[in-house]
Design a protein around this motif. Structure first.
Motif, PDB file in Angstrom:
ATOM      1  N   CYS A  18      -9.616  10.519  18.939  1.00  0.00           N
ATOM      2  CA  CYS A  18     -10.016  11.260  17.990  1.00  0.00           C
ATOM      3  C   CYS A  18     -11.394  11.782  18.218  1.00  0.00           C
ATOM      4  O   CYS A  18     -11.804  12.991  17.866  1.00  0.00           O
ATOM      5  N   ASP A  35      -7.081   8.104   7.605  1.00  0.00           N
ATOM      6  CA  ASP A  35      -6.739   6.891   6.958  1.00  0.00           C
ATOM      7  C   ASP A  35      -6.802   6.013   8.146  1.00  0.00           C
ATOM      8  O   ASP A  35      -5.920   5.931   9.182  1.00  0.00           O
ATOM      9  N   HIS A 183       6.043   4.527  10.320  1.00  0.00           N
ATOM     10  CA  HIS A 183       4.769   3.792  10.987  1.00  0.00           C
ATOM     11  C   HIS A 183       4.601   2.712   9.688  1.00  0.00           C
ATOM     12  O   HIS A 183       4.757   2.609   8.802  1.00  0.00           O
ATOM     13  N   THR A 185       1.709   1.543   8.502  1.00  0.00           N
ATOM     14  CA  THR A 185       0.936   1.906   7.345  1.00  0.00           C
ATOM     15  C   THR A 185       1.067   3.399   7.113  1.00  0.00           C
ATOM     16  O   THR A 185       0.206   3.774   6.419  1.00  0.00           O
ATOM     17  N   LYS A 187       1.404   6.573   4.775  1.00  0.00           N
ATOM     18  CA  LYS A 187       1.012   7.114   3.674  1.00  0.00           C
ATOM     19  C   LYS A 187       2.365   7.998   2.916  1.00  0.00           C
ATOM     20  O   LYS A 187       2.635   9.039   3.584  1.00  0.00           O
ATOM     21  N   SER A 213       2.148   8.825  11.633  1.00  0.00           N
ATOM     22  CA  SER A 213       3.531   9.482  11.726  1.00  0.00           C
ATOM     23  C   SER A 213       3.329  10.721  11.154  1.00  0.00           C
ATOM     24  O   SER A 213       4.511  11.553  10.669  1.00  0.00           O
ATOM     25  N   SER A 215       1.845  12.168   8.373  1.00  0.00           N
ATOM     26  CA  SER A 215       2.113  12.335   6.795  1.00  0.00           C
ATOM     27  C   SER A 215       1.174  13.366   6.438  1.00  0.00           C
ATOM     28  O   SER A 215       1.676  14.393   5.592  1.00  0.00           O
ATOM     29  N   GLU A 231      -3.660  11.583  17.183  1.00  0.00           N
ATOM     30  CA  GLU A 231      -3.084  10.005  17.208  1.00  0.00           C
ATOM     31  C   GLU A 231      -3.061   9.674  18.602  1.00  0.00           C
ATOM     32  O   GLU A 231      -2.943  10.210  19.646  1.00  0.00           O
ATOM     33  N   GLY A 232      -3.617   8.338  18.514  1.00  0.00           N
ATOM     34  CA  GLY A 232      -4.112   7.719  19.633  1.00  0.00           C
ATOM     35  C   GLY A 232      -2.861   6.791  20.566  1.00  0.00           C
ATOM     36  O   GLY A 232      -3.239   6.570  21.645  1.00  0.00           O
TER      37      GLY A 232
HETATM   38  C1  LIG Z   1      -3.737   3.554   9.503  1.00  0.00           C
HETATM   39  S1  LIG Z   1      -2.723   4.614  10.652  1.00  0.00           S
HETATM   40  C2  LIG Z   1      -2.354   6.067   9.924  1.00  0.00           C
HETATM   41  C3  LIG Z   1      -1.093   6.253   9.249  1.00  0.00           C
HETATM   42  C4  LIG Z   1      -0.831   7.547   8.726  1.00  0.00           C
HETATM   43  N1  LIG Z   1      -1.486   7.765   7.474  1.00  0.00           N
HETATM   44  C5  LIG Z   1       0.656   7.720   8.497  1.00  0.00           C
HETATM   45  O1  LIG Z   1       0.844   8.096   7.255  1.00  0.00           O
HETATM   46  O2  LIG Z   1       1.452   7.528   9.270  1.00  0.00           O
HETATM   47  C6  LIG Z   1      -4.212   4.516  11.882  1.00  0.00           C
HETATM   48  C7  LIG Z   1      -3.516   5.299  13.133  1.00  0.00           C
HETATM   49  O3  LIG Z   1      -4.689   5.822  13.725  1.00  0.00           O
HETATM   50  C8  LIG Z   1      -4.329   5.466  15.261  1.00  0.00           C
HETATM   51  N2  LIG Z   1      -5.519   5.167  15.919  1.00  0.00           N
HETATM   52  C9  LIG Z   1      -6.378   4.323  15.911  1.00  0.00           C
HETATM   53  N3  LIG Z   1      -7.682   4.454  16.694  1.00  0.00           N
HETATM   54  C10 LIG Z   1      -7.468   5.930  16.796  1.00  0.00           C
HETATM   55  C11 LIG Z   1      -8.392   6.808  17.675  1.00  0.00           C
HETATM   56  N4  LIG Z   1      -9.645   6.416  18.150  1.00  0.00           N
HETATM   57  N5  LIG Z   1      -7.959   8.095  17.702  1.00  0.00           N
HETATM   58  C12 LIG Z   1      -6.822   8.680  17.366  1.00  0.00           C
HETATM   59  N6  LIG Z   1      -5.762   7.601  16.661  1.00  0.00           N
HETATM   60  C13 LIG Z   1      -6.330   6.332  16.477  1.00  0.00           C
HETATM   61  C14 LIG Z   1      -3.557   4.264  15.140  1.00  0.00           C
HETATM   62  O4  LIG Z   1      -2.444   4.220  16.332  1.00  0.00           O
HETATM   63  C15 LIG Z   1      -2.640   4.422  13.886  1.00  0.00           C
HETATM   64  O5  LIG Z   1      -1.464   5.305  14.104  1.00  0.00           O
END
Ligand SMILES: C[S@@+](CC[C@H](N)C(=O)[O-])C[C@H]1O[C@@H](n2cnc3c(N)ncnc32)[C@H](O)[C@@H]1O
Length: 258
Positions: A18, A35, A183, A185, A187, A213, A215, A231-232
């Motif tokens: 991001c 999130d 996923h 975590t 939401k 995912s 959401s 999404e990374g």
């Molecule tokens: C806490 S989860 C989010 C879950 C999401 N809210 C859902 O309901 O599915 C954080 C997500 O951020 C992604 N992530 C981590 N670092 C990132 C980055 N620098 N840029 C983009 N996505 C990243 C991870 O792969 C992970 O899927």
């Protein structure tokens, strides 16, 4: 210019970091709903991405951020550095716990904190009111005025309503996605939807830097907002794209206002 991984009906999903994708898009949004990794699990992606709060600040003046108290305390200097000011917090109360420790209280909640930049009066706020069964919500009440700008200028009209509604409470009960999550975590839509409706106008744009995912993107589409997610990790982006292509079948998860 980054190419969307998925694009349809007002939502776009990008695969990448991001911190690179959002500046490259040069996007400005009504709201960032994030999130981020809390850095509380051994999952490979669960690492705090330094600098993301600066990027979020270049995208919007309003930020809802999920996290734990530990996470917010650890990174509060970064919120300050990016000029994010704390406005309020909500508690998401789940029906089951997420912690594994047996030497402390069973953890059944998470926080989402609302941050803003600039003037509070410039924020879009669609104050959430819900039907009330309490007869006192039909009576006139004395107005209370706060001097703190982020507490909102409470007008007498707000407190003399007789319409049988009340402000939604800051503790919101929504079932977690346990057993049906795409996923680890994920939401539920039911906790995202009130935040979106409050801080992003109808037809407005919300950005989710950590889409997982998707959401937030699904909740945005269901509530008439546009959304951009990043999404990374490709396996999650793949699942998210598939979910978005089937999203009309998604329904809001159960929500009750504690
Ligand atoms: C806490 S989860 C989010 C879950 C999401 N809210 C859902 O309901 O599915 C954080 C997500 O951020 C992604 N992530 C981590 N670092 C990132 C980055 N620098 N840029 C983009 N996505 C990243 C991870 O792969 C992970 O899927």
């Amino acid at each position: 210019m980054p190419e969307p991984y998925f694009k349809s009906d007002g939502v776009e999903l990008y695969l990448g970091d991001c911190r690179e994708v959002l500046p490259a898009l040069g996007v400005k949004a009504d709201l960032v709903l994030a999130d981020p990794p809390y850095e509380e699990t051994s999952l490979k992606w669960d690492r705090w991405p330094d600098g993301w709060l600066e990027v979020a600040a270049s995208v919007s003046k309003s930020l809802w951020c999920f996290g734990s108290i530990r996470m917010f305390l650890e990174h509060h200097g970064e919120f300050d550095a990016a000029c994010w000011r704390l406005a309020q917090d909500i508690v998401w109360e789940k029906h089951n716990g997420s912690g594994f420790q047996t030497d402390r209280f069973k953890r059944v909640h998470e926080h989402a904190l609302h941050w803003y930049r600039g003037e509070w009066r410039d924020q879009h706020l669609d104050v959430p009111r819900i039907a009330s069964a309490d007869p006192s919500d039909l009576r006139t009440r004395k107005p209370r005025v706060s001097n703190a700008p982020h507490m909102g200028a409470i007008t007498s009209t707000e407190h003399t309503r007789r319409d049988g509604t009340r402000l939604m409470r800051s503790v919101i009960q929504v079932k977690s996605m346990k057993g049906k999550a795409l996923h680890p975590t994920e939401k539920p839509l039911g906790i995202l939807e009130p935040l979106l409706r409050y801080s992003c106008p109808l037809g407005g744009l919300v950005v989710d830097p950590f889409a997982g995912s998707a959401s937030t993107l699904v909740a945005a589409r269901l509530s008439g907002r546009r959304a951009i997610g990043v999404e990374g990790w490709e396996p999650y982006a793949e699942k998210a794209a598939l979910r978005l292509s089937q999203a009309p079948l998604d329904l809001f998860s159960e929500v009750s206002d504690a």
